[in-house]
Enzyme design. Structure first.
Site, PDB file in Angstrom:
ATOM      1  N   ASP A  77       0.670  -1.097   0.127  1.00 19.24           N
ATOM      2  CA  ASP A  77       0.542   0.195  -0.054  1.00 19.24           C
ATOM      3  C   ASP A  77       0.576   1.219   0.003  1.00 19.24           C
ATOM      4  O   ASP A  77       0.855   2.330   0.312  1.00 19.24           O
ATOM      5  CB  ASP A  77      -0.756   0.383   1.135  1.00 19.24           C
ATOM      6  CG  ASP A  77       0.226   0.071   2.410  1.00 19.24           C
ATOM      7  OD1 ASP A  77       0.798   0.046   2.242  1.00 19.24           O
ATOM      8  OD2 ASP A  77      -1.342   0.149   3.407  1.00 19.24           O
ATOM      9  N   SER A  78       2.717   0.788  -0.254  1.00 20.65           N
ATOM     10  CA  SER A  78       3.391   1.886  -0.130  1.00 20.65           C
ATOM     11  C   SER A  78       3.098   3.281  -1.686  1.00 20.65           C
ATOM     12  O   SER A  78       3.089   3.943  -1.931  1.00 20.65           O
ATOM     13  CB  SER A  78       4.458   1.912   0.181  1.00 20.65           C
ATOM     14  OG  SER A  78       4.673   0.502  -0.898  1.00 20.65           O
ATOM     15  N   ASP A 118      -1.018  -6.560  -0.058  1.00 23.83           N
ATOM     16  CA  ASP A 118      -1.506  -5.842   1.534  1.00 23.83           C
ATOM     17  C   ASP A 118      -2.957  -5.245   1.406  1.00 23.83           C
ATOM     18  O   ASP A 118      -3.856  -4.374   0.501  1.00 23.83           O
ATOM     19  CB  ASP A 118      -0.359  -3.986   1.059  1.00 23.83           C
ATOM     20  CG  ASP A 118       0.170  -4.458   2.486  1.00 23.83           C
ATOM     21  OD1 ASP A 118       0.308  -4.634   3.126  1.00 23.83           O
ATOM     22  OD2 ASP A 118       1.472  -3.313   2.175  1.00 23.83           O
ATOM     23  N   LYS A 163      -1.381  -9.177   3.468  1.00 26.94           N
ATOM     24  CA  LYS A 163      -0.406  -8.808   4.823  1.00 26.94           C
ATOM     25  C   LYS A 163      -0.910  -8.068   5.554  1.00 26.94           C
ATOM     26  O   LYS A 163      -1.967  -6.801   4.807  1.00 26.94           O
ATOM     27  CB  LYS A 163       0.450  -7.895   3.630  1.00 26.94           C
ATOM     28  CG  LYS A 163       1.792  -7.357   4.968  1.00 26.94           C
ATOM     29  CD  LYS A 163       3.565  -7.160   4.786  1.00 26.94           C
ATOM     30  CE  LYS A 163       3.735  -5.776   3.583  1.00 26.94           C
ATOM     31  NZ  LYS A 163       2.839  -4.921   4.865  1.00 26.94           N
ATOM     32  N   GLU A 189      -1.084  -5.046   9.224  1.00 26.12           N
ATOM     33  CA  GLU A 189       0.051  -3.957   9.811  1.00 26.12           C
ATOM     34  C   GLU A 189      -0.337  -4.476  11.244  1.00 26.12           C
ATOM     35  O   GLU A 189      -1.853  -4.356  11.812  1.00 26.12           O
ATOM     36  CB  GLU A 189       0.251  -2.860   9.424  1.00 26.12           C
ATOM     37  CG  GLU A 189       0.500  -3.042   8.695  1.00 26.12           C
ATOM     38  CD  GLU A 189       1.018  -1.430   8.283  1.00 26.12           C
ATOM     39  OE1 GLU A 189       0.799  -0.491   8.634  1.00 26.12           O
ATOM     40  OE2 GLU A 189       1.065  -1.104   6.770  1.00 26.12           O
ATOM     41  N   GLU A 216       9.862  -3.538  10.118  1.00 23.64           N
ATOM     42  CA  GLU A 216       9.939  -2.613   8.962  1.00 23.64           C
ATOM     43  C   GLU A 216      10.652  -1.303  10.422  1.00 23.64           C
ATOM     44  O   GLU A 216      10.191  -1.019  11.113  1.00 23.64           O
ATOM     45  CB  GLU A 216       8.820  -1.724   8.681  1.00 23.64           C
ATOM     46  CG  GLU A 216       9.701  -0.490   8.307  1.00 23.64           C
ATOM     47  CD  GLU A 216       7.809   0.010   7.210  1.00 23.64           C
ATOM     48  OE1 GLU A 216       7.295  -0.579   6.446  1.00 23.64           O
ATOM     49  OE2 GLU A 216       8.462   1.053   6.738  1.00 23.64           O
TER      50      GLU A 216
HETATM   51  O1  KIV Z   1       3.690  -1.282   1.314  1.00 17.39           O
HETATM   52  C1  KIV Z   1       4.907  -1.453   1.503  1.00 17.39           C
HETATM   53  O2  KIV Z   1       5.490  -1.465   0.217  1.00 17.39           O
HETATM   54  C2  KIV Z   1       5.181  -2.304   2.024  1.00 17.39           C
HETATM   55  C3  KIV Z   1       6.552  -2.778   2.772  1.00 17.39           C
HETATM   56  C4  KIV Z   1       8.046  -1.106   2.594  1.00 17.39           C
HETATM   57  C5  KIV Z   1       7.011  -3.766   3.275  1.00 17.39           C
HETATM   58  O3  KIV Z   1       4.344  -2.786   2.958  1.00 17.39           O
END
Ligand code: KIV
Length: 258
Positions: free
Chosen positions: A42-43, A81, A110, A112, A176
């Site tokens: 989600d970056s 994510d 994924k 958090e 992270e």
């Molecule tokens: O969103 C993302 O790209 C991530 C990475 C930084 C692990 O969670």
């Protein structure tokens, strides 16, 4: 358990896990030959959409980019994510994770967090949805983007959370910006692989955001090694194209139909 997931777990203590982010097919195609895991992170909210935080990323945006990435992957494990506010309880998480899995054909999701989401992780895993955890700096909820694990309470919490995620059935955990010695302890104390970003070489694998390590992101971050200056390459290409068009040397006859 999926064969692909088992393969990732089996790498622990044998060979390092290589991972990068991708948000589109063409990039995923390049990564697929070299990576064990490709993450649709989600970056993309900050990298592509200039959002202030990843909290603004929607489920539909993640799904559309993931569908594109899926087309570029033949062998790597594809993880997506789950965006902010899509897994506030087990029911919501299951509904949205099922949607991500079915629409994108990814291999895992994924999430958090630690203790707060361990029951949710258990529910997803029970429903055959493989889960990657994410501890340390949590961009979806942290206000302060500093590295984690210097303070004793942070150390204890991250270690406890890692064990909880493992018990809940997560197959790996992203760490992270976790302090070096803590990354070593966590990696040693759990049997699933840790994937580090800014968390030293004590982790079982590494992940970086694609745009950062190829030099597209102008911001310098301590934990990013820039493997290319793609911005320079692209700037030269655009500059040459502009010159050619203005000098009327592009397109030539060979670029035209008759
Ligand atoms: O969103 C993302 O790209 C991530 C990475 C930084 C692990 O969670």
């Amino acid at each position: 358990m999926q064969q692909k997931i088992k393969k990732i777990i089996n790498k622990k203590n044998k060979s390092k896990i290589v991972s990068l982010t991708a948000y589109s097919k063409n990039i995923a195609t390049i990564l697929d030959d070299f990576c064990d895991i490709i993450l649709v992170g989600d970056s993309l909210g900050s990298v592509l959409y200039n959002y202030k935080s990843t909290r603004e990323v929607s489920l539909d945006t993640m799904i559309e980019h993931s569908k594109s990435v899926r087309m570029g992957i033949k062998k790597s494990l594809m993880v997506v994510d789950m965006p902010h506010n899509t897994y506030r309880n087990s029911k919501e998480a299951l509904k949205n994770a099922k949607k991500i899995m079915s629409k994108t054909k990814c291999d895992a999701v994924k999430l958090e967090g630690g203790k707060k989401i361990s029951q949710i992780v258990r529910t997803l895993v029970k429903n055959n949805i493989p889960v990657m955890g994410h501890l340390g700096l949590l961009p979806q909820s942290d206000k302060n983007f500093k590295f984690k694990g210097k303070k004793i309470f942070e150390k204890n919490k991250i270690l406890k959370d890692a064990k909880l995620l493992e018990t809940a059935g997560a197959f790996s955990i992203v760490l992270e910006c976790v302090e070096t010695s803590l990354a070593k302890i966590v990696t040693k104390k759990i049997d699933i692989p840790t994937i580090g970003i800014g968390s030293s070489n004590n982790c079982d694998g590494q992940i970086l955001v694609f745009d950062d390590f190829i030099g597209l992101n102008p911001i310098d971050v301590r934990f990013v090694k820039k493997y290319s200056n793609i911005k320079k390459v692209m700037t030269n290409a655009v500059s040459n194209y502009a010159k050619d068009v203005r000098k009327k040397v592009f397109p030539l006859k060979k670029h035209s139909y008759n």
